[in-house]
Design a protein around this motif. Structure first.
Motif, short mmCIF file in Angstrom:
data_model
loop_
_atom_site.label_atom_id
_atom_site.label_comp_id
_atom_site.label_asym_id
_atom_site.label_seq_id
_atom_site.Cartn_x
_atom_site.Cartn_y
_atom_site.Cartn_z
N GLU A 1 -7.48 -0.43 -15.30
CA GLU A 1 -8.59 0.52 -15.26
C GLU A 1 -8.44 1.58 -16.35
O GLU A 1 -9.37 1.87 -17.10
CB GLU A 1 -8.64 1.16 -13.89
CG GLU A 1 -9.80 2.11 -13.65
CD GLU A 1 -9.86 2.48 -12.17
OE1 GLU A 1 -10.29 1.63 -11.37
OE2 GLU A 1 -9.46 3.61 -11.84
N ALA A 2 -7.26 2.16 -16.44
CA ALA A 2 -7.01 3.21 -17.44
C ALA A 2 -7.18 2.68 -18.85
O ALA A 2 -7.81 3.32 -19.71
CB ALA A 2 -5.61 3.79 -17.25
N LEU A 3 -6.62 1.51 -19.12
CA LEU A 3 -6.67 0.96 -20.47
C LEU A 3 -8.07 0.53 -20.87
O LEU A 3 -8.43 0.56 -22.04
CB LEU A 3 -5.71 -0.24 -20.58
CG LEU A 3 -4.22 0.08 -20.39
CD1 LEU A 3 -3.39 -1.20 -20.38
CD2 LEU A 3 -3.71 1.04 -21.46
N GLU A 4 -8.87 0.13 -19.89
CA GLU A 4 -10.22 -0.35 -20.17
C GLU A 4 -11.22 0.78 -20.32
O GLU A 4 -12.14 0.72 -21.14
CB GLU A 4 -10.67 -1.29 -19.06
CG GLU A 4 -12.04 -1.90 -19.27
CD GLU A 4 -12.41 -2.87 -18.16
OE1 GLU A 4 -13.62 -2.96 -17.84
OE2 GLU A 4 -11.50 -3.51 -17.59
N VAL A 5 -11.07 1.86 -19.55
CA VAL A 5 -12.10 2.89 -19.46
C VAL A 5 -11.85 4.07 -20.39
O VAL A 5 -12.79 4.61 -20.98
CB VAL A 5 -12.22 3.39 -17.99
CG1 VAL A 5 -13.10 4.63 -17.91
CG2 VAL A 5 -12.76 2.29 -17.10
N ALA A 6 -10.60 4.49 -20.54
CA ALA A 6 -10.29 5.78 -21.14
C ALA A 6 -10.28 5.76 -22.67
O ALA A 6 -9.97 4.75 -23.29
CB ALA A 6 -8.94 6.28 -20.63
N ASP A 7 -10.61 6.94 -23.24
CA ASP A 7 -10.40 7.14 -24.68
C ASP A 7 -8.91 7.35 -24.96
O ASP A 7 -8.40 6.87 -25.97
CB ASP A 7 -11.18 8.37 -25.15
CG ASP A 7 -12.68 8.21 -24.99
OD1 ASP A 7 -13.21 7.18 -25.43
OD2 ASP A 7 -13.32 9.10 -24.40
N ARG A 8 -8.27 8.12 -24.08
CA ARG A 8 -6.82 8.31 -24.17
C ARG A 8 -6.22 8.20 -22.78
O ARG A 8 -6.87 8.50 -21.78
CB ARG A 8 -6.47 9.68 -24.78
CG ARG A 8 -6.64 9.76 -26.29
CD ARG A 8 -6.02 11.04 -26.84
NE ARG A 8 -6.60 12.22 -26.20
CZ ARG A 8 -5.94 13.36 -26.04
NH1 ARG A 8 -4.68 13.48 -26.43
NH2 ARG A 8 -6.54 14.40 -25.47
#
Length: 358
Positions: A202-209
């Motif tokens: 989720e973090a790797l797919e959604v976030a800019d950082r």
């Protein structure tokens, strides 16, 4: 609206939830706080919101757009907050749930009825639930309820949006769809957002950082590509994605793993001693015979070709377990079977030694 926290600490009794944490979230950025349970990510989010106060420290400060909000209440900070379990009012319609924050404003700040109706209808369109305004939360799916919770947070036009494990109560398929939807929504509204999650994908797919947290501290801050492919610490390497871990030694600028010796020219400054080597499953290849390049002898113990890649589980001659992910074409080309003796060839490796990493 940028967010900056400086030298934030927080303890609950003898338990330290945050230790001297500093972080800046740029205007319009979506940043994910990622880490295991107890790493401090939700506490940091609640301090940004004003739901918790940091421990007294003359250096501690919370800034919105470079202006201090350290002593401001939750209402004064104008944050939108989305929780894991929706927190919708069951007795209110979808329309009234979204309108709630507007209706409870001081009288001089409330929009007129036509303005309120237009704003709620606009948000229903934004969350792709047009025509659902008269329904009640019990008549919605989990994913739809979470979208309503997000619209309610956006209705009051917050300066920043804070999301605490917003998809944690949903099943994997629904989470996947909502992740894609949230990223698309963020690209449309560009609202500075902080997302707390323990889901690496989720973090790797959604976030800019991504801000990787561990034991009340920040381990690394970087783009998804940076934290995944250039981890700063062994914890980040092991926490993000599947990884094979080998214990070896460095000697004369080489890394020795049993019969496998790897050249690392940048490693010559390190003293001889122990080393930990990390290789992700997709960074390994399998051959049926040696070709002269450094390799590890191993035996196939289990095959799992169901999925987009074939997972090959091996056991090295020293007893170490190894997982290799092969493309399906490569898997069928090798025609492997349980019990086959093979050779594992690393395509990439990351080596960490005390006070030094490459």
């Amino acid at each position: 609206m940028s967010i900056e926290v400086k030298h934030i600490g927080k303890s609950f009794g003898s338990f330290a939830a945050l230790r001297d944490v500093s972080l800046r979230v740029n205007d319009g950025e979506l940043v994910a706080l990622l880490g295991p349970s107890g790493s401090g990510k939700t506490t940091l989010l609640r301090i940004i919101a004003g739901l918790e106060t940091a421990d007294p420290n003359p250096r501690s400060e919370i800034l919105f757009h470079d202006a201090s909000v350290t002593n401001r209440s939750v209402g004064q900070r104008r944050v939108g907050f989305v929780f894991q379990h929706y927190a919708l009012f069951r007795h209110m319609s979808v329309f009234e749930n979204i309108a709630f924050g507007l209706r409870v404003r001081p009288r001089n700040e409330r929009p007129s009825n036509p303005e309120l109706r237009d704003r709620v209808n606009h948000l229903l369109k934004l969350i792709q639930l047009e025509g659902f305004g008269n329904r009640y939360p019990s008549q919605l799916s989990g994913g739809q309820r979470q979208r309503v919770a997000l619209a309610r947070a956006l209705a009051v036009e917050p300066k920043v949006l804070l999301l605490d494990e917003p998809f944690g109560a949903l099943d994997a398929k629904v989470r996947q769809g909502l992740r894609t939807w949230l990223r698309k929504l963020h690209d449309e509204i560009h609202l500075t957002s902080v997302l707390v999650t323990h889901d690496q994908e989720e973090a790797l797919e959604v976030a800019d950082r991504v801000v990787v947290m561990n034991q009340a501290r920040i381990e690394q801050v970087g783009t998804p590509d940076e934290v995944f492919h250039r981890p700063a610490t062994p914890f980040v390497m092991e926490f993000l994605g599947q990884v094979n871990v080998f214990r070896g030694r460095v000697s004369g600028g080489r890394v020795l793993l049993g019969e496998l010796a790897l050249d690392h020219p940048r490693h010559t400054a390190a003293r001889d001693g122990s080393a930990t080597v990390y290789m992700r499953p997709h960074e390994l290849d399998i051959k049926l015979s040696r070709n002269g390049a450094p390799s590890l002898a191993a035996r196939v113990v289990r095959l799992n070709p169901a999925g987009s890649v074939a997972k090959v589980h091996l056991r090295a001659t020293d007893g170490a377990d190894i997982q290799v992910d092969l493309t399906l074409d490569r898997f069928h080309e090798l025609n492997l079977a349980d019990g086959d003796d093979v050779f594992v060839y690393p395509k990439n490796a990351r080596v960490f030694v005390p006070d030094y990493a490459i």
